[in-house]
Enzyme design. Sequence first.
Site, PDB file in Angstrom:
ATOM      1  N   VAL A 109       0.832  -1.207   0.000  1.00 59.75           N
ATOM      2  CA  VAL A 109       0.000   0.000   0.000  1.00 59.75           C
ATOM      3  C   VAL A 109       0.871   1.263   0.000  1.00 59.75           C
ATOM      4  O   VAL A 109       0.603   2.217  -0.739  1.00 59.75           O
ATOM      5  CB  VAL A 109      -0.989  -0.002   1.191  1.00 59.75           C
ATOM      6  CG1 VAL A 109      -1.763   1.304   1.255  1.00 59.75           C
ATOM      7  CG2 VAL A 109      -1.946  -1.183   1.081  1.00 59.75           C
TER       8      VAL A 109
ATOM      9  N   ILE B  35     -14.052   2.313  -2.668  1.00 65.22           N
ATOM     10  CA  ILE B  35     -15.458   2.749  -2.648  1.00 65.22           C
ATOM     11  C   ILE B  35     -15.647   3.791  -1.540  1.00 65.22           C
ATOM     12  O   ILE B  35     -15.319   3.522  -0.394  1.00 65.22           O
ATOM     13  CB  ILE B  35     -16.409   1.571  -2.375  1.00 65.22           C
ATOM     14  CG1 ILE B  35     -16.062   0.367  -3.257  1.00 65.22           C
ATOM     15  CG2 ILE B  35     -17.851   1.993  -2.572  1.00 65.22           C
ATOM     16  CD1 ILE B  35     -16.893  -0.871  -2.944  1.00 65.22           C
TER      17      ILE B  35
ATOM     18  N   GLY C 112      -1.915 -13.531  -4.934  1.00 61.72           N
ATOM     19  CA  GLY C 112      -1.806 -12.269  -4.198  1.00 61.72           C
ATOM     20  C   GLY C 112      -3.121 -11.741  -3.678  1.00 61.72           C
ATOM     21  O   GLY C 112      -3.213 -10.586  -3.274  1.00 61.72           O
TER      22      GLY C 112
ATOM     23  N   LYS D 288     -14.366  -3.838   9.654  1.00 62.09           N
ATOM     24  CA  LYS D 288     -14.927  -2.875   8.703  1.00 62.09           C
ATOM     25  C   LYS D 288     -16.382  -2.566   9.049  1.00 62.09           C
ATOM     26  O   LYS D 288     -16.835  -1.421   8.934  1.00 62.09           O
ATOM     27  CB  LYS D 288     -14.816  -3.416   7.278  1.00 62.09           C
ATOM     28  CG  LYS D 288     -13.370  -3.437   6.781  1.00 62.09           C
ATOM     29  CD  LYS D 288     -13.241  -4.214   5.482  1.00 62.09           C
ATOM     30  CE  LYS D 288     -11.804  -4.241   4.993  1.00 62.09           C
ATOM     31  NZ  LYS D 288     -11.616  -5.216   3.902  1.00 62.09           N
TER      32      LYS D 288
END
Lengths: 415, 415
Positions: free
Chosen positions: A14, A126, A177, A195
């Site tokens: 990231v 999103i 991955g 989440k």
Amino acid sequence: MKKLKIGLFGFGVVGQGVYQALQRTSSLNVSIHRICVRSNKPRKAPAELFTTDREILLTDPGIDVIVEVIDDAEAAWQIARTALLNGKHVVSASKKMIVEHLGELLDLQTATGKSILYESAACASIPVIRNLEEYYDHSLLKGLRGIVNGSTNFILGKMKEEELDIRQATLEAQQLGFAESDPSLDLEGIDAVNKCCLLLAHAYGIVTHPSDILYTGIQAITPGDIAIALSKNQDIKLVAQAQKLSTGQITVFVLPQFVAKQDVLYGVRNEYNGVVITTHFADEQFFYGKGAGSLPTASAIVSDLSALCYGYKYEYKKLQRSDRNSLTNEVYLRVYLSYPDAGKVRRQEFEWLEEWHQEEGRGYLTGVIALQKLIDNRWWQRDGHSLILQPDGIIEEVVTRNLRRKSLELAGLVI
Amino acid sequence: MKKLKIGLFGFGVVGQGVYQALQRTSSLNVSIHRICVRSNKPRKAPAELFTTDREILLTDPGIDVIVEVIDDAEAAWQIARTALLNGKHVVSASKKMIVEHLGELLDLQTATGKSILYESAACASIPVIRNLEEYYDHSLLKGLRGIVNGSTNFILGKMKEEELDIRQATLEAQQLGFAESDPSLDLEGIDAVNKCCLLLAHAYGIVTHPSDILYTGIQAITPGDIAIALSKNQDIKLVAQAQKLSTGQITVFVLPQFVAKQDVLYGVRNEYNGVVITTHFADEQFFYGKGAGSLPTASAIVSDLSALCYGYKYEYKKLQRSDRNSLTNEVYLRVYLSYPDAGKVRRQEFEWLEEWHQEEGRGYLTGVIALQKLIDNRWWQRDGHSLILQPDGIIEEVVTRNLRRKSLELAGLVI
């Protein structure tokens, strides 16, 4: 528009995505000033950017924002806390850290006047947190249902398409991955429930801990379960959901669920995420996009940085409301349960049974059970049981007595 | 949170939806103070709310917000303008009015410090304007494609499912309340191009007039076109789209388009709307929901009112940017064209032709044509021609000379 200087923690998948994305977003008034990593080694960025000393970033008065994309939730918390106290904004992708410390983060933001933004922490690309926070007044909001974990969605897809068991499908996902080397956070639903907690805070103004939410993952799903879904023209998906009941209270849980072909969640493929928001006046609205990966996650981080340039902060409006929502477990679920040993199924926990199929090796039943019973006693998570919610599986009220007696008789007859 | 008093203009389908929605949204600090209608007759609301005198609403110092949901764009403009000048916020559903007067509305907002919000004007319940405005930095945004008109989508669906021609399908849509008594605004793409203009302003900071955008509707689509789509496993949809080219400029148009099964827009059924936003780092994100109707439209209006309670306004951030985007027509389109009379097809306008099918009665061709040629000369909108964009039909550059000669020879041979 402010010019922002960034201190970046983490240069893994990231972190590199954030670096690349900012290199290619020249219009944004943002630059990476320093990158803190755990160890010195050659990196795909100028060596002078890197340090292993976190204090250099946290105390540099020239740094306005700390972007934190490391794996270690405890270290992430120390970084976020110190950054806010030192007068820096924070952008974080660490759902676990945020959920564990949400109350403290709220207090720190109030005390310091600085913001922490974390759109990337739920469904990556999103903009679901921003929409829940800004657009859906909590009186408009009936419910939300989401596929919020791409790894499990990918694995379930592989199990179906290639007729694999969960071990084989997980291995394939790892090779491509799409799953971590230790996939348990994904498989057991822990990532999804984290989440789910984030979404709850911004959807309904409810701050709660994952351990207070019923969740399970896909670890127990068998090829037989998948075959049964297929025979009904359904898919199995890991769904996080919160629904407002007629009492105004909210029920919330994360469970695998049979999803019918006409449900928009049916179309959420591979590593994608999708969230359905149900409102009182506009039925369902659906948000869909990539829920993980280097650049999709970086994309949400870049949007957060852009928002910071304009002074944006979460106002946690629904938390401030006097009529804010509360959670309840007083609800019933229509479930499917497959099992290797009929003797270990606690039939008496069910309100009633609807089907009971005993086949060689492995059987399954369908029936209605109180959510609270699933919370109180975890027999259904042991001994090879696989529990899957039925479509539209939430039942608010149950008139049980006679039906229950009848179904227990039926069960007694069948076994 | 402010308490807002509303003056409502219009009590038709949408106005009644707003009234009902607010009745059921007690948590929102908003009340309807007065309703202006064209004529006195019994209504489903207390008689003392109603007046036919617009000045009563526009000059009442107790009214904070004018909600305007009337059909007449010119009257809507007078109302919005006066309301802003009189120190009132405006919430409007009139896409035509907003698009026609966007420049003036920007100036009026700056001059008065009051806001006009209009989420309901594009895709009703889907918060697409707010997301484009707030979430997608214009450097992140590659393109958007959307089904923004529910009536035409419904009609195309009927043509396919029930094998109707456009006249029959439109009649059915009208009977079911999914098309206006005068459906030409929808059928001819005017409603869609108005919405497209709104999206352009918030996506790219481009203020333009519908007459500067190439558009056509579904008025010329034949059952034969639908059959050809079916044979390729595709659907025909009316798609509004804006795409950033490699030069950084934006091309924009509204055309019917063949949509392949794997495209998320394929799944947009009946009166629903769907918008695909393509970003540089996260591929496609998809927003889906009801695009019209009483309560879905009211739902967006209620969200705008809720936002006004918190002091929200569009900042038109992308309009303020020095590196803002500009429009171009320098692009080529891969199109399908069916025709009743081969003699009227201007083959020489095409860069090249790829297919040429002459059947009894009606033939069709596929080929590549410059967007500017479609704008300059409208032969393709006359004489029963039906032009439909191919999937991925935008071509940035064309190496033409030889190919063109060859294809014209081919065309000559075939005819």
